[in-house]
Motif scaffolding. Structure first.
Motif, short mmCIF file in Angstrom:
data_model
loop_
_atom_site.label_atom_id
_atom_site.label_comp_id
_atom_site.label_asym_id
_atom_site.label_seq_id
_atom_site.Cartn_x
_atom_site.Cartn_y
_atom_site.Cartn_z
N THR A 1 -11.90 -4.41 2.72
CA THR A 1 -12.60 -4.95 1.55
C THR A 1 -13.23 -6.29 1.87
O THR A 1 -12.74 -7.02 2.73
N THR B 1 -3.70 4.88 5.05
CA THR B 1 -5.10 5.01 4.66
C THR B 1 -5.47 3.95 3.64
O THR B 1 -6.53 3.32 3.73
N GLN B 2 -4.59 3.73 2.66
CA GLN B 2 -4.85 2.69 1.67
C GLN B 2 -4.80 1.31 2.31
O GLN B 2 -5.59 0.42 1.96
N THR C 1 -8.11 0.84 3.99
CA THR C 1 -9.16 0.60 2.99
C THR C 1 -9.11 -0.85 2.49
O THR C 1 -10.13 -1.52 2.38
N ARG C 2 -7.88 -1.31 2.20
CA ARG C 2 -7.73 -2.68 1.71
C ARG C 2 -8.13 -3.69 2.78
O ARG C 2 -8.71 -4.73 2.50
N ASP D 1 2.74 7.52 4.19
CA ASP D 1 1.81 8.14 5.12
C ASP D 1 2.32 9.50 5.57
O ASP D 1 1.53 10.42 5.80
N THR E 1 0.85 11.57 -7.69
CA THR E 1 1.18 11.17 -6.32
C THR E 1 1.61 12.41 -5.55
O THR E 1 1.92 13.46 -6.12
N PRO F 1 0.84 -1.22 0.00
CA PRO F 1 0.00 0.00 0.00
C PRO F 1 0.87 1.26 0.00
O PRO F 1 1.99 1.27 0.52
N THR F 2 0.33 2.33 -0.56
CA THR F 2 1.09 3.57 -0.61
C THR F 2 1.15 4.27 0.73
O THR F 2 2.09 4.99 1.03
N ASP F 3 0.12 4.10 1.57
CA ASP F 3 0.11 4.72 2.90
C ASP F 3 -0.85 3.94 3.79
O ASP F 3 -1.48 2.96 3.36
#
Length: 849
Positions: free
Chosen positions: A51, A43-44, A47-48, A751, A808, A39-41
């Motif tokens: 799911t 928050t992602q 979110t993942r 992050d 980004t 994940p990029t941060d």
């Protein structure tokens, strides 16, 4: 984890942000799908983690008590204090065992990001609540129904006020407060007892039938008096015409606060079925290990000149599997196991020819040259890791097609994990103890309850895999008499025998019959490839002295048989297999000499002198006269006739013998005619002519075009080099320490770029962007801010669009600005990079703190 040191998180992302690196590592290790891709941060990552697919996968890997805890949170208020969860799990009376296990179950849910928040505001992630909360379409395993608020959502305000009044509550000014008052009534132990004390006969019986679920029932348009009494007081609420439901609050009061009828805080113990001495177990397992090697060799010898044909859809035909089972003298399911194991080990494969057949691979010849213990270790290591499941052979796939051995559709990704888990459970028993199969299956169902039966009476896949594991481990010699052997324990990387007899769990207590692994003390994970290679080599060393020493002699008997009192060395076994036929197997193998078997040895290039010398050298008893006469008699006639290609011809120096053949009526199908006093011609091919003359009782030899006798050795058919089939993983593999460290660094850096405070408007180049947007500044402002940051050594927040058009945000510390490029240390990527200025959308300074 100390929750008081941080303000209460408002989202899962904030809860993850408050974790340390060790906690994030534990999350990514337990849910490896979250790290693919990284994940990029945070928050992602949050979110993942929310799911549906990821949450469902995480729920499937919970043990029964952790899942029961999540199910209780799904019917608790959102958010719920710890006290409410404790009440739902332990009940009003309290259960000390449940209370002691609950913190660990909650820690598991928190670690896997299925629950977040402090103990005063526990929140089940929304997707998990949707999956576990009760509904008419998906009943909850708790047996609870909807709350009063949910069940009365479609009811008219007037009807709600009638229910409130009939229940003895004062009327309210609106429906919301009326529902709240009714909910409070049902949750009050004293008031509910008073209300139910006035229930008519039969009313309590109806409640008792619904209280543990399912909570739905059917009523007629004109219900009986006791049902009307329940409906009028809201103890039953209508959900559809003719259908009523027991509200959740009522059921919980009748259950004395418990969400589950039978909480299961501790795993069921694996019970013993029998106890044997370790020496007997190891000796039995070693004997079976040798039998396993002999069986695989016999299978490959049977297929040495080319095995069965490959079906068009792949795999062995039912007829070929039966033939193989007969050749190995085993049942068909067992034959399927050996065939699949040899295939998984890379010893057999398809030859890839136009007339495609199965055959041994070059790896088989290398395997044969290894010591017996190392050959066994390779088979055992393959079995541990392979996901192909021989137990499915003969069953049906989703399209109702028969599953065949070596065919497609046999991979089950859970197979290797279940094998490892079953052996770990056996390793947890005292040495020499064979487990009760039912208790092993019960333990596995507790550890993975969501992977249980899908239909009534149907055993789940994990249970079937466990049954197959126990039987296959015995066939392979990993267990002996049902108990894990010393070499099996070593193969698993388990403790030594002396350590295995000690209690495996410090909380088992003095009253426990056997050591058990609780859910808070996870079982050892499968070994890495390097660790498994070390364990396999160690297992081979443990097994080697237990294997029977191959013999270099047989006992010849006067009835034309030879008895091998144990396993034979390979050169002796190979030669004897040509010279004689195997009559019976067992502790001792019996070989029988026949004219056909002796002729087979002569065809292979042996002379009568060779055979006499061979038998005299390897027999502990004198060579019996009948056997010596048999060899001499067959040898005297062998090669007296010569067969070649005419289509075929027969030549013999003794024309009297040729006259005898021509006069024999049995030679008519060969259509022979004399070409010369010592030569007969035939219209049959040489092979058919050889077979025909042998059927008449002669012993002809084939010859080459040069007139030399052809030595009829078996042609060993081999496939081209083949790689063994790869196991099908059960999801992404757990990340190693290196990947975890790099991933957490990248997530933290991303992050930082997403959450670092920016200076307010008026103090930075341009106004700060709205949340979620990239900074926007002019080219001149961007350049000036960059140059200033180079002088001051400050860090900047930039928006960047790459060549593919992907935008980004990054945190950089500019080092040099020249030629339309900025060179900077990128905190997000944790490395020095160069960016074209024209791709930077804007720049903003970071707040000093």
């Amino acid at each position: 984890m100390s929750q008081a040191a941080h303000p209460a998180p408002r989202s899962l992302a904030e809860a993850l942000r408050a974790r340390d690196d060790a906690s994030l590592s534990a999350l990514l290790r337990s849910r490896p799908d979250l790290i693919t891709p990284v994940p990029t941060d945070l928050t992602q990552l949050a979110t993942r983690a929310g799911t549906r697919a990821s949450v469902l996968r995480a729920l499937e890997r919970l043990d029964r008590f952790a899942l029961q805890t999540a199910e209780a949170l799904a019917v608790a208020p959102d958010p719920a204090p710890y006290g409410a969860l404790h009440g739902l799990m332990a009940g009003d009376a309290g259960d000390e065992t449940v209370a002691a296990a609950l913190p660990r179950a909650l820690a598991t849910l928190r670690e896997q990001a299925l629950v977040w928040g402090d103990d005063e505001r526990l929140r089940l992630v929304r997707t998990a609540r949707e999956l576990l909360a009760p509904s008419a379409q998906h009943p909850s395993p708790t047996g609870l129904g909807p709350s009063v608020q949910e069940a009365s959502s479609g009811m008219s305000p007037g009807r709600i006020q009638q229910i409130v009044a009939t229940a003895g509550l004062p009327s309210t000014h609106d429906a919301v407060s009326a529902v709240a008052a009714l909910t409070a009534l049902f949750g009050n132990r004293r008031k509910m007892a008073k209300l139910l004390a006035g229930a008519p006969e039969g009313a309590r019986e109806v409640l008792d039938r619904l209280v543990w679920g399912p909570p739905y029932g059917q009523v007629t348009p004109d219900p009986a008096a006791h049902l009307r009494w329940l409906l009028d007081r809201g103890l039953l609420l209508p959900t559809a015409p003719g259908t009523v439901v027991l509200p959740r609050e009522v059921a919980l009061r009748l259950r004395e606060g418990r969400a589950h009828r039978t909480p299961e805080p501790l795993p069921p113990a694996v019970e013993p079925a029998a106890v044997h001495s370790p020496q007997v177990v190891d000796a039995t397992a070693a004997g079976q290990a040798y039998t396993a090697l002999a069986t695989v060799e016999e299978l490959l010898k049977d297929w040495d000149e080319g095995g069965p044909a490959v079906l068009r859809a792949g795999g062995l035909s039912v007829r070929d599997l039966k033939r193989t089972a007969v050749a190995l003298d085993v049942a068909e399911p067992v034959a399927a196991f050996w065939v699949e194991l040899a295939y998984a080990a890379g010893l057999i494969a398809s030859d890839g020819e136009a007339d495609e057949r199965y055959a041994a691979t070059p790896a088989y010849d290398e395997w044969l040259e290894q010591p017996a213990a190392e050959r066994w270790a390779r088979l055992a290591e393959t079995w541990l890791a392979v996901t192909r499941t021989p137990g499915l052979v003969g069953g049906r796939d989703a399209k109702d097609r028969t599953l065949s051995a070596l065919g497609p559709g046999l991979d089950r990704s859970a197979a290797s994990e279940v094998r490892h888990r079953v052996l770990v459970l056996l390793a947890g028993l005292p040495t020499g103890t064979a487990p009760d199969t039912g208790s092993v299956l019960a333990r596995l169902r507790w550890e993975r309850p969501l992977r249980g039966p899908r239909h009534d009476g149907e055993e789940d896949l994990r249970s079937r895999l466990a049954r197959w594991t126990l039987s296959e481990a015995e066939l392979l010699g990993i267990t002996g008499r049902g108990a894990l052997s010393a070499h099996g324990r070593t193969l698993l990387g388990a403790p030594t025998a002396s350590a295995a007899t000690a209690p495996a769990d410090e909380e088992a207590g003095p009253g426990a019959k056997l050591p058990v692994h609780h859910h808070h003390a996870p079982a050892p994970a499968p070994l890495s490839a390097t660790e498994q290679a070390v364990a396999t080599a160690a297992a081979a060393r443990v097994l080697a002295p237990l294997l029977p020493e191959p013999l270099d002699h047989v006992l010849l008997q006067a009835d034309l048989t030879a008895v091998a009192p144990g396993p034979l060395r390979r050169p002796l076994a190979d030669t004897l297999g040509v010279l004689a036929d195997v009559e019976s197997k067992g502790g001792a193998t019996v070989y029988r000499f026949t004219p056909a078997s002796v002729r087979r040895a002569l065809d292979a290039g042996r002379t009568a002198t060779d055979l006499h010398a061979f038998l005299a050298e390897h027999s502990r008893t004198p060579v019996p006269q009948p056997l010596a006469y048999l060899i001499d008699d067959v040898a005297r006639r062998h090669g007296h006739l010569r067969v070649g290609a005419a289509s075929a011809y027969v030549r013999c120096d003794d024309d009297t013998l040729l006259n005898e053949i021509l006069a024999d009526k049995r030679s008519a199908p060969l259509r022979l005619r004399r070409l010369a006093p010592t030569v007969l011609a035939a219209q049959s091919d040489p092979a058919a002519l050889l077979e025909g003359l042998r059927a008449m009782g002669y012993a002809p030899a084939a010859e080459s075009a040069e007139g030399d006798v052809l030595i009829a050795r078996a042609h060993a058919h081999r496939t081209p080099p083949r790689t063994a089939p790869e196991p099908v993983p059960d999801g992404p593999p757990p990340p190693d320490a290196t990947l975890l460290t790099a991933a957490i660094r990248a997530i933290r850096a991303g992050d930082l770029a997403a959450t670092t405070p920016r200076k307010p408007a008026g103090t930075a180049a341009g106004a700060p962007p709205a949340a979620g947007e990239l900074p926007r500044t002019s080219s001149a402002e961007t350049l000036a801010t960059m140059q200033a940051a180079v002088l001051t050594g400050g860090a900047l927040w930039i928006g960047y669009v790459n060549a593919e058009g992907s935008a980004t945000q990054r945190v950089i510390a500019p080092v040099r600005v020249e030629g339309g490029f900025v060179t900077a240390y990128d905190h997000t990527a944790d490395e020095v990079r160069t960016y074209p200025l024209h791709r930077i959308t804007g720049v903003a300074e970071l707040a000093e703190d």
